[in-house]
Design an enzyme around this catalytic site. Structure first.
Site, mmCIF file in Angstrom:
data_model
loop_
_atom_site.group_PDB
_atom_site.id
_atom_site.type_symbol
_atom_site.label_atom_id
_atom_site.label_comp_id
_atom_site.label_asym_id
_atom_site.label_seq_id
_atom_site.Cartn_x
_atom_site.Cartn_y
_atom_site.Cartn_z
ATOM 1 N N LYS A 171 12.421 7.936 -5.493
ATOM 2 C CA LYS A 171 12.861 6.796 -4.683
ATOM 3 C C LYS A 171 12.194 5.545 -5.237
ATOM 4 C CE LYS A 171 13.919 3.906 -1.306
ATOM 5 N NZ LYS A 171 13.472 2.642 -1.931
ATOM 6 N N GLU A 246 -1.809 6.763 -4.809
ATOM 7 C CA GLU A 246 -2.477 5.649 -5.498
ATOM 8 C C GLU A 246 -2.217 4.424 -4.641
ATOM 9 O OE1 GLU A 246 -2.870 2.310 -7.171
ATOM 10 O OE2 GLU A 246 -1.327 2.924 -8.604
ATOM 11 N N CYS A 280 -2.536 -3.498 -8.825
ATOM 12 C CA CYS A 280 -3.545 -2.896 -7.945
ATOM 13 C C CYS A 280 -4.939 -2.916 -8.548
ATOM 14 C CB CYS A 280 -3.160 -1.461 -7.607
ATOM 15 S SG CYS A 280 -1.668 -1.326 -6.613
ATOM 16 N N GLU A 379 -7.074 -7.755 -0.414
ATOM 17 C CA GLU A 379 -6.412 -7.825 -1.709
ATOM 18 C C GLU A 379 -5.420 -8.987 -1.706
ATOM 19 O OE1 GLU A 379 -4.369 -4.637 -4.776
ATOM 20 O OE2 GLU A 379 -4.009 -4.403 -2.631
#
Length: 477
Positions: A171, A246, A280, A379
């Site tokens: 997906k 992750e 990331c 973040e």
């Protein structure tokens, strides 16, 4: 026919509603893919489950041959893949080409690594026993991938899954499904058997729900936010599904006072502004010891002010657009909060919101940042370098570790003993020591704490797709 649903070797979905894919650099329509839901996902899972019966029995050498063919096709079409990535995601074309090559490297690596799936024989405690350990593929894999690396995050999951003998349902994100479509077309061209690789685009909630609730899916691999990762963990518990996650990061960059400042500044800029800061493992907080604080700032500003923002398809562009309005507003919020609380903006500090729904933010450097500012605790996912002055190594390590995240960290030091001690003290799954770009197919990638579980890449990456079976054999006397 718009492609986006590839099930059991067939492209379907022409009668479904469409998902529009927009170029974040221009606001223009790039293409469409079908909006699939539970039914289409269930069909894909059933196809993968049926294909697993034969694919899992192929030899590692046969599977490697398919992956090698796929690798060669990705390399052959790397320019085309790069253009698709830039059009739907926005990163500069040179970065997209680098990603195409990076994506291909996982196919090459795991084609070979699949041949090194070893079991073992255990010395028995009795003469009439033999004890052996086998490794076998876990089964059907559900893979949910992010928009910021639309090619590499697919091959980083697909390659070890196939090499291990698993089949897969992918997906891709609705922001960047066209890269996924082209990759699967190349899968098809490589001759990978029907049902082994399946692609479903469309309704994220419905597709995700079917993947998580369908008992035929034995493994989930997900790259995305920690918030979504926690939800998936809860859902996986219902079927005790094997998972690897992750998740988000909040990477510190530590610059010790014995660092090569030219190198530290150059690598900080490379880490922070690659993909417009939308990675990331981008450096998100920079801690610089006071002795080299001013010199480091001067060099970072000098390097960052040379960067050119714009449409990634244009020659010479270094920083493309932010992916959407939400990303833009978060960057703005972090910068405004820092300045309001006393940080100084020495470069950038402003964005550009276009009438056609495009969002750019200038490379920005903030200094005299304090630990209670929002940008040091969340973040950012944007082209912002916040720099805080620190004193001792102990203080620096404490600040660097003061987060629930633990994906990547960076340390710059020219002293081996000191640098190694700091690197070992950082609670992160990946540490770049004098290296702002540590990712590689042959190295394990993954985080500690709330940055996820499991590893991708390296020899560890294929273990995520294997079950361990112990067989105890009784022999007749």
């Amino acid at each position: 026919m718009e492609k986006g649903i590839y099930v059991n070797g067939e492209w379907t979905g022409k009668d479904l509603e469409k998902v529009e894919v927009i170029n974040p650099a221009t606001g223009e329509l790039v293409g469409t893919v079908p909006k699939a839901g539970k039914k289409e996902t269930r069909n894909a899972i059933e196809a993968a489950n049926e294909a697993f019966k034969t694919w899992s029995k192929t030899t590692a050498y046969e599977r490697a041959e398919y992956l090698e063919k796929f690798y060669e096709l990705v390399i052959k079409h790397e320019d085309e893949l790069a253009e698709i990535m830039t059009l739907e995601m926005g990163k500069p074309l040179k970065e997209s080409k680098g990603e195409a090559q990076y994506a291909a490297s996982f196919l090459k690596w795991f084609a070979e690594e699949g041949k090194r799936i070893y079991g073992r024989t255990i010395p028995p405690s009795k003469h009439n026993k033999r004890m052996q350990v086998n490794k076998q593929p876990v089964g059907v894999v559900g893979a949910i991938t992010p928009w910021n690396f639309p090619a590499a995050m697919i091959t980083r999951k697909l390659a070890p899954a196939l090499a291990a003998g698993c089949t897969i349902v992918i997906k891709p994100p609705n922001e960047t499904p066209l890269t996924a479509v082209r990759l699967i077309e190349l899968c098809e061209e490589a001759g990978i058997p029907k049902g082994v690789v399946n692609l479903v685009t469309g309704k994220s909630s419905e597709i995700g729900e079917e993947i998580m609730s369908n008992p035929r899916v034995k493994k989930l691999t997900f790259t995305g936010s920690t918030e979504v990762g926690k939800i998936l963990m809860k859902q996986a518990a219902e079927n005790v599904m094997k998972i690897s996650l992750e998740l988000g990061g909040h990477a510190p960059i530590v610059v010790l006072d014995d660092a090569d400042i030219d190198l530290a500044a150059q690598q900080t800029v490379a880490s922070k502004f690659r993909n417009g800061g939308q990675t990331c493992i981008s450096g998100n907080r920079v801690y610089v010891q006071e002795k080299v604080y001013d010199a480091f700032i001067e060099k970072v500003v000098a390097a960052a002010e040379k960067l050119r923002i714009g449409n990634g398809m244009e020659e010479g562009v270094d920083v493309g657009p932010l992916i959407n309005k939400d990303g833009y507003e978060k960057v703005e919020k972090h910068v405004k909060n820092a300045v309001k609380r006393g940080a100084k903006c020495v470069l950038g500090g402003k964005g550009k919101e276009g009438e056609n729904g495009t969002y750019y933010y200038h490379p920005t450097v903030l200094i005299d940042v304090k630990p209670d500012m929002l940008i040091m605790n969340e973040e950012t996912f944007g082209p912002i370098v916040p720099i805080q002055k620190v004193s001792t190594d102990e203080e620096t390590i404490n600040y660097a570790n003061s987060t629930p995240f633990g994906l990547a960290a960076y340390v710059f030091s020219e002293n081996y003993s000191r640098g190694l001690r700091v690197a070992e003290a950082l609670d992160y799954g990946i540490v770049g020591w004098n290296d702002g770009l540590p990712s590689a197919a042959q190295a394990p990638f993954g985080g500690m704490k709330q940055s996820g579980m499991g590893r991708e890449g390296g020899k560890e990456g294929i273990e995520e797709y294997l079950e361990t079976k112990y067989i105890s054999i009784g022999l007749k006397e």
